[in-house]
Design a protein around this motif. Structure first.
Motif, PDB file in Angstrom:
ATOM      1  N   VAL A  33       0.843  -1.206   0.000  1.00 43.99           N
ATOM      2  CA  VAL A  33       0.000   0.000   0.000  1.00 43.99           C
ATOM      3  C   VAL A  33       0.870   1.245   0.000  1.00 43.99           C
ATOM      4  O   VAL A  33       0.609   2.207  -0.745  1.00 43.99           O
ATOM      5  CB  VAL A  33      -0.952  -0.004   1.211  1.00 43.99           C
ATOM      6  CG1 VAL A  33      -1.625   1.347   1.390  1.00 43.99           C
ATOM      7  CG2 VAL A  33      -1.999  -1.101   1.055  1.00 43.99           C
ATOM      8  N   THR A  34       1.934   1.255   0.795  1.00 48.20           N
ATOM      9  CA  THR A  34       2.835   2.404   0.830  1.00 48.20           C
ATOM     10  C   THR A  34       3.499   2.617  -0.538  1.00 48.20           C
ATOM     11  O   THR A  34       3.603   3.741  -1.015  1.00 48.20           O
ATOM     12  CB  THR A  34       3.898   2.204   1.913  1.00 48.20           C
ATOM     13  OG1 THR A  34       3.253   1.986   3.169  1.00 48.20           O
ATOM     14  CG2 THR A  34       4.807   3.417   2.019  1.00 48.20           C
ATOM     15  N   ALA A  35       3.931   1.522  -1.157  1.00 45.78           N
ATOM     16  CA  ALA A  35       4.565   1.628  -2.486  1.00 45.78           C
ATOM     17  C   ALA A  35       3.583   2.145  -3.521  1.00 45.78           C
ATOM     18  O   ALA A  35       3.925   3.009  -4.338  1.00 45.78           O
ATOM     19  CB  ALA A  35       5.118   0.277  -2.900  1.00 45.78           C
ATOM     20  N   LEU A  36       2.351   1.663  -3.491  1.00 43.46           N
ATOM     21  CA  LEU A  36       1.353   2.130  -4.446  1.00 43.46           C
ATOM     22  C   LEU A  36       0.978   3.595  -4.214  1.00 43.46           C
ATOM     23  O   LEU A  36       0.769   4.347  -5.165  1.00 43.46           O
ATOM     24  CB  LEU A  36       0.109   1.237  -4.399  1.00 43.46           C
ATOM     25  CG  LEU A  36       0.285  -0.169  -4.976  1.00 43.46           C
ATOM     26  CD1 LEU A  36      -0.955  -1.000  -4.719  1.00 43.46           C
ATOM     27  CD2 LEU A  36       0.580  -0.089  -6.463  1.00 43.46           C
ATOM     28  N   LEU A  37       0.887   3.975  -2.956  1.00 45.64           N
ATOM     29  CA  LEU A  37       0.538   5.374  -2.646  1.00 45.64           C
ATOM     30  C   LEU A  37       1.686   6.321  -3.022  1.00 45.64           C
ATOM     31  O   LEU A  37       1.441   7.493  -3.301  1.00 45.64           O
ATOM     32  CB  LEU A  37       0.195   5.533  -1.172  1.00 45.64           C
ATOM     33  CG  LEU A  37      -1.169   4.955  -0.763  1.00 45.64           C
ATOM     34  CD1 LEU A  37      -1.359   5.091   0.732  1.00 45.64           C
ATOM     35  CD2 LEU A  37      -2.299   5.664  -1.500  1.00 45.64           C
ATOM     36  N   SER A  38       2.914   5.813  -3.027  1.00 43.72           N
ATOM     37  CA  SER A  38       4.035   6.682  -3.394  1.00 43.72           C
ATOM     38  C   SER A  38       4.026   6.995  -4.892  1.00 43.72           C
ATOM     39  O   SER A  38       4.699   7.926  -5.328  1.00 43.72           O
ATOM     40  CB  SER A  38       5.352   6.030  -2.983  1.00 43.72           C
ATOM     41  OG  SER A  38       5.595   4.899  -3.782  1.00 43.72           O
ATOM     42  N   LEU A  39       3.294   6.212  -5.676  1.00 43.93           N
ATOM     43  CA  LEU A  39       3.200   6.466  -7.116  1.00 43.93           C
ATOM     44  C   LEU A  39       2.216   7.585  -7.445  1.00 43.93           C
ATOM     45  O   LEU A  39       2.230   8.095  -8.558  1.00 43.93           O
ATOM     46  CB  LEU A  39       2.760   5.190  -7.844  1.00 43.93           C
ATOM     47  CG  LEU A  39       3.719   4.003  -7.714  1.00 43.93           C
ATOM     48  CD1 LEU A  39       3.119   2.779  -8.377  1.00 43.93           C
ATOM     49  CD2 LEU A  39       5.060   4.355  -8.336  1.00 43.93           C
ATOM     50  N   ILE A  40       1.369   7.965  -6.484  1.00 44.95           N
ATOM     51  CA  ILE A  40       0.396   9.026  -6.719  1.00 44.95           C
ATOM     52  C   ILE A  40       1.115  10.370  -6.605  1.00 44.95           C
ATOM     53  O   ILE A  40       1.701  10.666  -5.551  1.00 44.95           O
ATOM     54  CB  ILE A  40      -0.761   8.943  -5.718  1.00 44.95           C
ATOM     55  CG1 ILE A  40      -1.498   7.608  -5.888  1.00 44.95           C
ATOM     56  CG2 ILE A  40      -1.723  10.112  -5.884  1.00 44.95           C
ATOM     57  CD1 ILE A  40      -2.569   7.374  -4.855  1.00 44.95           C
ATOM     58  N   PRO A  41       1.063  11.184  -7.647  1.00 43.44           N
ATOM     59  CA  PRO A  41       1.755  12.478  -7.547  1.00 43.44           C
ATOM     60  C   PRO A  41       0.992  13.428  -6.631  1.00 43.44           C
ATOM     61  O   PRO A  41      -0.223  13.371  -6.501  1.00 43.44           O
ATOM     62  CB  PRO A  41       1.745  13.004  -8.994  1.00 43.44           C
ATOM     63  CG  PRO A  41       0.586  12.310  -9.629  1.00 43.44           C
ATOM     64  CD  PRO A  41       0.439  10.994  -8.948  1.00 43.44           C
ATOM     65  N   GLY A  42       1.728  14.302  -6.032  1.00 40.49           N
ATOM     66  CA  GLY A  42       1.021  15.292  -5.241  1.00 40.49           C
ATOM     67  C   GLY A  42       1.755  15.612  -4.014  1.00 40.49           C
ATOM     68  O   GLY A  42       1.561  16.286  -3.146  1.00 40.49           O
TER      69      GLY A  42
END
Length: 67
Positions: free
Chosen positions: A58-67
């Motif tokens: 989940v942390t790795a996937l959330l790090s792909l979200i820009p912002g």
């Protein structure tokens, strides 16, 4: 307030017999319970590892979200 005016629950004398389940894991309200022989239970480390792996994913996937 008087206790004499409290509603009374009437229980029938001959109620329907309750079904007897020889194996508690086979009851209809139990969905995912599995009975295992003593000593065959999964180690708690599997659950700790699954939590750590899921949290990392989940942390790795959330790090792909820009912002």
């Amino acid at each position: 307030m008087s206790v004499q005016n409290a509603p009374v629950q009437h229980v029938p004398e001959h109620s329907a017999p309750q079904p007897v389940y020889p194996d508690p894991a086979r009851r209809p309200d139990v969905l995912l319970r599995v009975r295992r022989a003593p000593g065959q239970e999964p180690s708690a480390w599997w659950f700790i590892g699954a939590f750590a792996g899921f949290s990392g994913a989940v942390t790795a996937l959330l790090s792909l979200i820009p912002g």
